[in-house]
Structures are given as structure tokens and as C-alpha cells.
Enzyme design. Structure first.
Site, PDB file in Angstrom:
ATOM      1  N   ARG A 163      11.594   3.931   2.821  1.00 59.30           N
ATOM      2  CA  ARG A 163      10.995   3.065   4.072  1.00 59.30           C
ATOM      3  C   ARG A 163      12.522   2.401   4.490  1.00 59.30           C
ATOM      4  O   ARG A 163      13.047   1.919   3.650  1.00 59.30           O
ATOM      5  CB  ARG A 163       9.963   2.217   3.855  1.00 59.30           C
ATOM      6  CG  ARG A 163       9.676   0.901   4.555  1.00 59.30           C
ATOM      7  CD  ARG A 163       8.644   0.133   4.039  1.00 59.30           C
ATOM      8  NE  ARG A 163       7.408   0.937   4.665  1.00 59.30           N
ATOM      9  CZ  ARG A 163       6.045   0.197   4.727  1.00 59.30           C
ATOM     10  NH1 ARG A 163       6.096  -0.969   4.492  1.00 59.30           N
ATOM     11  NH2 ARG A 163       4.928   1.000   4.948  1.00 59.30           N
ATOM     12  N   HIS A 177       5.530   6.291  11.235  1.00 64.50           N
ATOM     13  CA  HIS A 177       4.845   6.099   9.975  1.00 64.50           C
ATOM     14  C   HIS A 177       3.933   7.238   9.768  1.00 64.50           C
ATOM     15  O   HIS A 177       2.795   7.059   9.470  1.00 64.50           O
ATOM     16  CB  HIS A 177       4.195   4.646   9.919  1.00 64.50           C
ATOM     17  CG  HIS A 177       4.024   4.126   8.525  1.00 64.50           C
ATOM     18  ND1 HIS A 177       3.956   4.982   7.394  1.00 64.50           N
ATOM     19  CD2 HIS A 177       3.702   2.984   8.185  1.00 64.50           C
ATOM     20  CE1 HIS A 177       3.606   4.325   6.402  1.00 64.50           C
ATOM     21  NE2 HIS A 177       3.413   2.948   6.761  1.00 64.50           N
ATOM     22  N   ARG A 230       0.827  -1.314   0.033  1.00 67.04           N
ATOM     23  CA  ARG A 230      -0.114   0.010  -0.067  1.00 67.04           C
ATOM     24  C   ARG A 230       0.814   1.235   0.009  1.00 67.04           C
ATOM     25  O   ARG A 230       0.688   2.329  -0.782  1.00 67.04           O
ATOM     26  CB  ARG A 230      -0.804  -0.012   1.258  1.00 67.04           C
ATOM     27  CG  ARG A 230      -2.228  -0.402   1.312  1.00 67.04           C
ATOM     28  CD  ARG A 230      -2.693  -1.064   2.292  1.00 67.04           C
ATOM     29  NE  ARG A 230      -1.836  -2.062   2.774  1.00 67.04           N
ATOM     30  CZ  ARG A 230      -2.016  -3.145   2.478  1.00 67.04           C
ATOM     31  NH1 ARG A 230      -2.945  -3.641   1.785  1.00 67.04           N
ATOM     32  NH2 ARG A 230      -0.946  -4.208   2.812  1.00 67.04           N
ATOM     33  N   THR A 231       1.739   1.284   0.966  1.00 61.47           N
ATOM     34  CA  THR A 231       2.464   2.593   0.919  1.00 61.47           C
ATOM     35  C   THR A 231       3.255   3.005  -0.452  1.00 61.47           C
ATOM     36  O   THR A 231       3.025   4.119  -0.874  1.00 61.47           O
ATOM     37  CB  THR A 231       3.331   2.527   2.090  1.00 61.47           C
ATOM     38  OG1 THR A 231       2.778   2.171   3.424  1.00 61.47           O
ATOM     39  CG2 THR A 231       4.152   3.899   2.652  1.00 61.47           C
ATOM     40  N   LYS A 265      25.755  -3.640  -1.958  1.00 64.72           N
ATOM     41  CA  LYS A 265      27.112  -3.605  -2.636  1.00 64.72           C
ATOM     42  C   LYS A 265      27.777  -3.124  -1.168  1.00 64.72           C
ATOM     43  O   LYS A 265      28.970  -2.756  -1.227  1.00 64.72           O
ATOM     44  CB  LYS A 265      27.429  -2.840  -3.644  1.00 64.72           C
ATOM     45  CG  LYS A 265      27.020  -3.249  -4.833  1.00 64.72           C
ATOM     46  CD  LYS A 265      27.228  -2.461  -6.040  1.00 64.72           C
ATOM     47  CE  LYS A 265      26.611  -2.985  -7.433  1.00 64.72           C
ATOM     48  NZ  LYS A 265      26.516  -1.938  -8.356  1.00 64.72           N
TER      49      LYS A 265
HETATM   50  C1  NCD Z   1       2.057  -0.931   7.894  1.00 65.70           C
HETATM   51  C2  NCD Z   1       3.428  -0.658   8.208  1.00 65.70           C
HETATM   52  O1  NCD Z   1       4.267  -0.945   7.385  1.00 65.70           O
HETATM   53  O2  NCD Z   1       3.893  -0.183   9.298  1.00 65.70           O
HETATM   54  N1  NCD Z   1       1.557  -0.947   6.768  1.00 65.70           N
HETATM   55  C3  NCD Z   1       1.343  -0.030   6.095  1.00 65.70           C
HETATM   56  O3  NCD Z   1       2.081   0.886   5.942  1.00 65.70           O
HETATM   57  N2  NCD Z   1      -0.009   0.226   5.569  1.00 65.70           N
HETATM   58  C4  NCD Z   1       1.385  -1.873   9.132  1.00 65.70           C
HETATM   59  C5  NCD Z   1       2.158  -3.273   9.115  1.00 65.70           C
HETATM   60  O4  NCD Z   1       2.849  -3.894   8.226  1.00 65.70           O
HETATM   61  O5  NCD Z   1       1.609  -4.115   9.816  1.00 65.70           O
END
Ligand code: NCD
Length: 304
Positions: free
Chosen positions: A101, A129, A51-52, A80
């Protein structure tokens, strides 16, 4: 330069403005279809995501911009031995804005010190997040019509869940929020968060072990997955993973206007039968994530 690393980087006014802009994007999509023409978003994902990453990319495309990036550390030069700082320094020569991320807490902050383009933290380890938090706030505001005077239950992995940590911090600034933490002892919110949000005694929270005992009082229920990848051993994960499973019988005593949120991905913690209940908001929430990221990209590129 403006970066977004922690949800507290945004003032309440800035959050309101972003949510208003996201509402306007939802109502008038065509108005925004070309505003990012000629701009590039890089998505640097050193940790898995559906999703993100895809909602960031879809958001930029719907603004008329372009996207580039990688979806796993394996396909980047970090294999590397390149440092995050060097990777970001270089990518900021190619992209106008960067969503990143990383499994290590603080990596996006470090990146922001080196980057020539704005950095958005798209999740750093068990820490923060902020764009999921904007998604959650937009969803609560659209579902409930307000962000204050809400009883919210956080259920599941409150220790490692970064979405939980970020949302608790963000909500702590609104009036009349009643926090109910629903978790086993091993997965209670971390000490640093307790210190940061609840130590001055102005705000309190209740800690309970079962969903049933608080269900009738909740306006919002924030379900989470047990974060397997952040456990130190598999046996603990297996023992704790199915502690809470939300199904229709569990919802019998819930308010008729309860809003059930989940950042997703779900594993077992919400039975599929719940998806058809109008109180299940998690797929609408995932869609809101795209709109709020459109608002954020425009804001950080100083287009709106
Ligand atoms: C979450 C995350 O990556 O922290 N997912 C997301 O970004 N929607 C929650 C999760 O991984 O459980």
C-alpha cells in the site's frame, strides 16, 4: 509473472473462480490450513491500514504460511531516502508474494516492474484497491446471490475513494447494473473514471445529492468515509465530512433486503445503531476480506 494492480487485470472468469474458491475456503477451512507451508507473504504498508494489512496477514497464517513486513513508511528505509523500486527489489528476495500500500498512485505498478515476486496492490492513493473490490464482490454475491441486475448507490467521497473507483470499474462489466452516485458536487467521481467507464455511452449513471431521494430503489448501498488525508485543506474537509449520515430514520424507506456495505473505517457516516440491523453487512464484509485474500494468495502462488 502475475501481479494484481488494477481490478481490470482480472477477467470476469478469473473473478468468478476467485469468488468460488473463497466460498470453498469458507465452507472447508481445514482443507486449506497447510497449503502455504514454507511460503512467505510480505506486507509493505507505506500508508496506515487495519483491515487490509491484518486480513492479508491472517489470510497467509490460515493457509499455513508466514508473514513479514512493515506497517508504516517511518519504520522502513524509505525514511533514509530509498526508492520504492529498490525496497521492492530487495523484499522480493525475501518473500514469495508482496502486498503493498502506498499514498502515491501508481507506486505498486512501478514496484511490479522491479519485483521478482508477485505484487498485490493493497491501495494506491486515491486510485485503486483491487482486493477491497474482490471483498466487495464476494460480499454482494453472498448477500444477493448475484452480481448482475443490481441497483447500487455509492455514497460519500466518490472523488478520493479508491474503493469506489475500483468497484465501479469492476461492476461495469456485469449486466444490468444501475449506478447511482450520491455525493456533494465537490466529491463527485473523478473525470478520468467518467471517461474510462461512462464515456462510450453504453453505461450511464445517475448523480443525486441526497440519500432520501433514491433510498427506496437501492439493492446495495455502498457508504464511504470522506478521505481527510487526501484533501488539500482542512476547512473543505470539515465542511463536507458529515454531509451524509446513515441512521435508522433514513432506512425507513429502504428495501427490506437492502445490503449496506462500507469498506471501513467508518467515522460518522453510519450511526452505530445501524450495526444491529440485519441489512448492515460491513462487518461480514470485513471477514469476507480475509477469505478472498486467502483465495487470491493461493491463486497467485499457483497453489489452487
Ligand atoms: C479503505 C481504503 O484504505 O481505501 N479501507 C480499507 O482498505 N478497507 C477505505 C478508507 O480508508 O476509507
Amino acid at each position: 509473472m502475475k501481479h494484481l494492480i488494477d481490478p481490470m487485470d482480472l477477467s470476469l472468469q478469473e473473478i468468478d473462480d476467485l469468488l468460488d474458491l473463497a466460498d470453498d475456503v469458507i465452507a472447508n477451512k481445514e482443507k486449506y490450513a497447510k497449503v502455504c507451508e514454507g511460503k512467505k507473504l510480505a506486507t509493505l504498508f507505506f500508508e496506515p491500514s487495519t483491515r487490509t494489512r491484518l486480513s492479508f496477514e491472517a489470510a497467509m497464517m490460515e493457509l499455513g504460511g508466514n508473514v513479514l513486513g512493515f506497517s508504516s513508511a517511518d519504520s522502513s528505509s524509505s525514511t533514509k531516502g530509498e526508492s520504492v523500486a529498490d525496497t521492492v527489489k530487495v523484499v522480493s528476495c525475501y518473500a514469495d508474494i508482496i502486498a503493498m500500500r502506498h499514498p502515491k498512485e501508481g507506486a505498486p505498478f512501478l514496484a511490479s516492474l522491479k519485483s521478482d515476486s508477485p505484487i498485490i496492490n493493497a491501495g494506491d492513493g486515491g486510485h485503486n484497491h483491487p482486493t477491497q473490490t474482490l471483498t466487495d464482490l464476494l460480499t454482494i454475491r453472498r448477500e444477493k446471490g448475484r452480481l448482475d441486475h443490481i441497483t447500487i448507490g455509492f455514497c460519500g467521497d466518490l472523488k478520493f475513494g479508491r474503493t469506489v473507483h475500483s468497484l465501479i470499474k469492476a461492476l461495469s462489466r456485469y449486466e444490468g447494473i444501475r449506478f447511482v452516485m450520491i455525493s456533494p458536487e465537490e466529491l463527485e467521481i473523478p473525470e478520468y473514471l467518467r471517461e474510462e467507464v461512462f464515456s462510450d455511452g453504453k453505461l450511464t449513471y445517475e448523480q443525486v445529492r441526497t440519500l432520501d431521494e433514491v433510498m427506496p430503489e437501492l439493492d446495495v448501498l455502498y457508504m464511504t468515509r470522506v478521505q481527510r488525508e487526501r484533501f488539500f485543506n482542512e476547512a473543505d474537509y470539515v465542511r463536507l465530512k458529515d454531509t451524509y449520515i446513515l441512521d435508522m430514520p433514513k432506512l425507513k424507506n429502504a428495501k427490506p433486503d437492502l445490503s449496506i456495505l462500507h469498506p471501513l473505517p467508518r467515522v460518522n457516516e453510519i450511526a452505530v445503531e445501524v450495526d444491529d440491523d440485519p441489512r448492515a453487512c460491513y462487518f461480514r464484509q470485513a471477514l469476507n476480506g480475509k477469505y478472498v485474500r486467502m483465495a487470491l494468495i493461493m491463486n497467485m502462488l499457483e497453489i489452487a
